[in-house]
Design an enzyme around this catalytic site. Structure first.
Site, PDB file in Angstrom:
ATOM      1  N   ASN A   1      57.927 -52.836 131.859  1.00 51.11           N
ATOM      2  CA  ASN A   1      57.436 -51.766 130.962  1.00 51.11           C
ATOM      3  C   ASN A   1      56.459 -52.415 129.994  1.00 51.11           C
ATOM      4  OD1 ASN A   1      59.228 -49.923 132.064  1.00 51.11           O
ATOM      5  ND2 ASN A   1      60.404 -49.606 130.211  1.00 51.11           N
TER       6      ASN A   1
ATOM      7  N   CYS B   1      61.019 -54.033 128.920  1.00 52.70           N
ATOM      8  CA  CYS B   1      62.248 -54.072 129.697  1.00 52.70           C
ATOM      9  C   CYS B   1      61.864 -54.908 130.916  1.00 52.70           C
ATOM     10  CB  CYS B   1      62.641 -52.668 130.123  1.00 52.70           C
ATOM     11  SG  CYS B   1      64.205 -52.630 130.985  1.00 52.70           S
TER      12      CYS B   1
ATOM     13  N   MET C   1      74.664 -51.721 141.044  1.00 52.04           N
ATOM     14  CA  MET C   1      75.677 -52.774 140.904  1.00 52.04           C
ATOM     15  C   MET C   1      76.499 -53.063 142.170  1.00 52.04           C
ATOM     16  SD  MET C   1      78.227 -50.909 138.317  1.00 52.04           S
ATOM     17  CE  MET C   1      78.848 -49.280 138.620  1.00 52.04           C
TER      18      MET C   1
ATOM     19  N   HIS D   1      59.948 -51.675 140.781  1.00 54.67           N
ATOM     20  CA  HIS D   1      60.748 -52.429 139.796  1.00 54.67           C
ATOM     21  C   HIS D   1      62.247 -52.345 140.028  1.00 54.67           C
ATOM     22  CE1 HIS D   1      61.920 -48.700 137.934  1.00 54.67           C
ATOM     23  NE2 HIS D   1      62.371 -49.266 136.845  1.00 54.67           N
TER      24      HIS D   1
END
Lengths: 137, 480
Positions: free
Chosen positions: B329, B101, B380, B403
């Site tokens: 990841n 990811c 968002m 991250h």
């Protein structure tokens, strides 16, 4: 008797599944998973049947491995398998299941995996079996 | 649960849980965080999970935790662990189910003023062209041989097949391909799940987001990365989709059975691991590398989809170039200095980003003096950041940093407390256009469900394990 409850978890889904028999607990696990991922469907048309056998180390890993196998079948077939024709457990290390599934356009939750974290089948003093399962979202 | 009294404050931005706090610890635990973040971490099981990581056979120096950490399963999210090469363990739970990811940042030549009247159209076209949502297939239906090509060559497969430019590869971590990948170690079921998901973002916290650069902190580094204030950029956040999930499931199951043969006893089955140099360890590592390649190829095909939309709206001459693409990841073989000695290590990053400092030769020549770009998406409705790796991160955190913002509210609580439609309207008033598969999905990913990314970034900046380069503000967000 069986019950499926969603408990709090910061990022994923924590399920508490209870039943008074091993067979019902395993059935409840499959139904709980289906409930999490299935969109609202007007009419479930069961068009796909699968027979699976899963073998594992012990009853708890068998439970998790079985749910991961069903999850994977859901994804590969773009189906939700929630209709259980038969479910038989052998010596706490193997399970054979006949399942029917209905097709879906999408899932409402993208469950990446059923994890082993915190999972342990326990029996209460009243004989109720329970397991906590974390679904990786 | 770990208690406040068990933490030792190293400085304002670093904390330690010393050896001996629990009898089974092999190394101490180190947390990079401010005091308020630490206090929040004490309310879930992140720190207990970090202590579980300290018990891994062959773990070196310390188990590390980043300030965006939260409770996961096995490893906490935001965890970093380096194990001894070649006989320390490799643990799929230290990488996560969504192998590679990661985040990619594209830069345009346009400014906010050039696109402000097109945002509605842009977000709708992106939603149409970049498939999102659960279990949805993408535009490509790959045959078995093609899936194998993706697993072997990563982003280069996409470029070779017309989904990108050769120069894109230079701006991807590991150039978009781990050469250790072996296709035979990936199960048929996993490959089956990958045949129609290339070019899709999935759901949950994955997204495509159009941003404007709202602030520059380090002008020199920003210039090296080709970033300037007012510029429009695009973030992509996704991974290896069902293929990676299946691969992790396959190997965790296998390792739970096999690790007893190596006398490995762990406090959590989800940490299942085997020695790296064992047959299963090698099979997992090479399969993980193949899945990482799939993820880089996925972000490359999504880039192609976004470029189509961009040129459709703004003209064929308008380009979108890569700033960088990072995995958060993953496990990699890396060399780090421990106690003055260079050591080859197996570095697990689960919800943590590689953050190599200046002089790293894998980087494009133009970035080498600046250090590696690090991409930190917020939620968002809030800011995201571009950071740069530092020399200190090489010494303190195996060249790793945070991250993202990190969740603080459960999805259930978010759905209960936040109304998706109201949030969508509220964000629109702020000039942020959201296109999503469901209103409940919007509620689950609400800014209030996440930590304050500004505080997370400040913590890694002050700890010295990355430095601030630029801040991005969202304009349009596409989610599954």
């Amino acid at each position: 008797m069986k019950s499926i409850r969603v408990l709090s978890h910061t990022s994923d889904i924590r399920l508490l599944i209870k039943s008074n028999s091993r067979h019902e607990l395993f059935r409840a696990g499959i139904l709980g998973l289906a409930k999490i991922i299935s969109p609202a469907v007007r009419e479930k048309k069961y068009t796909i049947s699968k027979k699976i056998r899963v073998e594992s180390l012990d009853l708890t890993t068998l439970f998790i491995d079985m749910l991961n196998e069903v999850l994977s079948l859901n994804h590969v077939n773009k189906c939700v398998f929630d209709d259980i024709n038969s479910l038989e457990i052998f010596d706490e290390r193997a399970v054979e299941i006949e399942l029917n599934g209905y097709p879906v356009n999408k899932f409402i939750k993208d469950v990446k995996a059923v994890t082993y974290h915190e999972a342990e089948i326990r029996q209460s003093s009243l004989g109720i079996l329970q397991i906590v399962v974390i679904l990786d979202i | 649960m770990v208690q406040w009294e068990q933490l030792v404050r190293v400085n304002d931005w670093q904390w330690e849980i010393p050896m001996g706090t629990r009898a089974d610890m092999r190394v101490p635990a180190i947390i990079f965080a401010s005091q308020p973040i630490i206090e929040a971490l004490l309310t879930d099981r992140s720190l207990d999970q970090l202590l579980n990581v300290t018990t891994l056979p062959g773990i070196e120096m310390a188990a590390l935790l980043m300030p965006d950490a939260h409770e996961g399963y096995g490893f906490p999210i935001g965890g970093v662990a380096a194990t001894k090469y070649p006989d320390g363990v490799i643990s799929p739970g230290g990488i996560g189910y969504d192998i590679n990811c990661g985040v990619r940042l594209l830069k345009s030549a346009l400014d906010f003023k050039d696109i402000r009247n097109h945002l509605e159209d842009l977000s709708k076209q992106l939603y149409r062209e970049v498939p999102s949502g659960m279990g949805k297939g993408g535009p490509l239906k790959l045959k078995n041989k093609e899936v194998e090509g993706v697993l072997r060559y990563g982003a280069a497969w996409a470029v070779e097949n017309g989904y990108g430019h050769g120069e894109d590869l230079e701006f991807i971590e590991s150039n978009g391909r781990l050469t250790d990948a072996r296709i035979k170690t990936v199960s048929t079921r996993a490959k089956q799940r990958g045949h129609d998901q290339l070019g899709t973002i999935g759901s949950g916290n994955h997204f495509v987001e159009v941003d404007r650069v709202s602030e520059i902190f380090d002008k020199g580094v920003a210039e090296a990365y080709g970033i300037r204030e007012g510029q429009v950029v695009i973030l992509i956040h996704t991974g290896s989709r069902g293929l990676g999930h299946q691969n992790a499931t396959d190997y965790i199951r296998l390792m739970i059975t096999e690790m007893a043969g190596y006398d490995i006893i762990l406090p959590d089955r989800e940490l299942a691991c085997v020695p790296f140099n064992s047959s299963i360890g090698q099979d997992y590592f090479t399969s993980m590398a193949a899945c990482a390649n799939y993820a880089w190829c996925n972000r490359q095909v999504i880039t192609w989809e976004i470029r189509k939309v961009w040129q459709n709206i703004f003209g064929a001459e308008e380009k979108l170039d890569l700033v960088y693409d990072v995995a958060h990841n993953i496990a990699k073989l890396e060399t780090h200095v421990i106690n003055g000695e260079k050591r080859k290590l197996i570095v697990h990053r689960k919800g943590a980003t590689r953050a190599y400092g200046p002089g790293f030769t894998e980087l494009p020549v133009t970035y080498q003096a600046a250090g590696q770009p690090v991409l930190i998406p917020g939620s968002m409705g809030t800011e995201s950041y571009v950071l740069a790796g530092t020399e200190l991160s090489m010494l303190k955190s195996f060249g790793s940093t945070c991250h993202g913002a990190g969740r603080r509210m459960s999805r259930r609580a978010a759905r209960k407390n936040i109304h998706g439609r109201e949030l969508q309207d509220e964000l629109r008033l702020q000039g942020i256009h959201i296109q999503a598969g469901s209103l409940s999905g919007i509620a689950e990913e609400a800014p209030a469900a996440y930590k304050d990314v500004n505080l997370v970034v400040e913590a890694v900046h002050q700890a010295g394990i990355a430095k601030k380069v630029a801040k991005l503000k969202p304009l349009a967000v596409v989610k599954g």
